[in-house]
Design a protein around this motif. Structure first.
Motif, PDB file in Angstrom:
ATOM      1  N   THR A  34       0.828  -1.206   0.000  1.00  0.00           N
ATOM      2  CA  THR A  34       0.000   0.000   0.000  1.00  0.00           C
ATOM      3  C   THR A  34       0.860   1.253   0.000  1.00  0.00           C
ATOM      4  OG1 THR A  34      -1.797  -1.123   1.154  1.00  0.00           O
ATOM      5  CG2 THR A  34      -1.743   1.277   1.304  1.00  0.00           C
ATOM      6  N   VAL A  37       2.618   1.691  -3.404  1.00  0.00           N
ATOM      7  CA  VAL A  37       1.709   2.245  -4.418  1.00  0.00           C
ATOM      8  C   VAL A  37       1.451   3.723  -4.148  1.00  0.00           C
ATOM      9  CG1 VAL A  37      -0.670   2.144  -5.275  1.00  0.00           C
ATOM     10  CG2 VAL A  37       0.657   0.058  -5.006  1.00  0.00           C
ATOM     11  N   THR A  61      -4.555   7.136  -0.866  1.00  0.00           N
ATOM     12  CA  THR A  61      -4.151   5.755  -1.108  1.00  0.00           C
ATOM     13  C   THR A  61      -3.695   5.065   0.167  1.00  0.00           C
ATOM     14  OG1 THR A  61      -3.415   6.408  -3.316  1.00  0.00           O
ATOM     15  CG2 THR A  61      -2.639   4.290  -2.493  1.00  0.00           C
TER      16      THR A  61
END
Length: 95
Positions: A34, A37, A61
């Motif tokens: 996570t 990204v 995000t």
């Protein structure tokens, strides 16, 4: 079981899942992905649009990923979908 190596106690066999900052077991890998990204999204949006949209993408995000991890983590490390009921396979032995 405690073993001393060079005067330092080493504890083996605690039978506890790995935990880092409240995130346990397999969710540590998901958290790392996570943040990876989020970092790549920040770089991409910073180059294309500037600082503010890049920060918004990075926070959204990482925040949504951590929220999903904490929700799934409450169900347990090995949670699986278990259907209750009786299943009838009527077309199993059809000729």
């Amino acid at each position: 079981m405690e073993v001393n190596y060079g005067g330092y106690p080493v504890f083996k066999g605690l039978q506890m899942p790995l935990e880092f900052m409240g995130i346990r077991g397999r969710f540590i890998v998901i958290a790392a992905a996570t943040f990876g990204v989020a970092f790549l999204g920040f770089i991409l949006f910073y180059v294309l649009f500037g600082t503010v949209p890049a920060l918004i993408v990075a926070v959204a995000t990482s925040g949504s990923g951590l929220l999903a991890i904490y929700i799934k983590q409450k169900k347990g490390l090995h949670s699986k979908r278990r259907h209750q009921g009786i299943y009838i396979y009527s077309h199993l032995f059809e000729r």
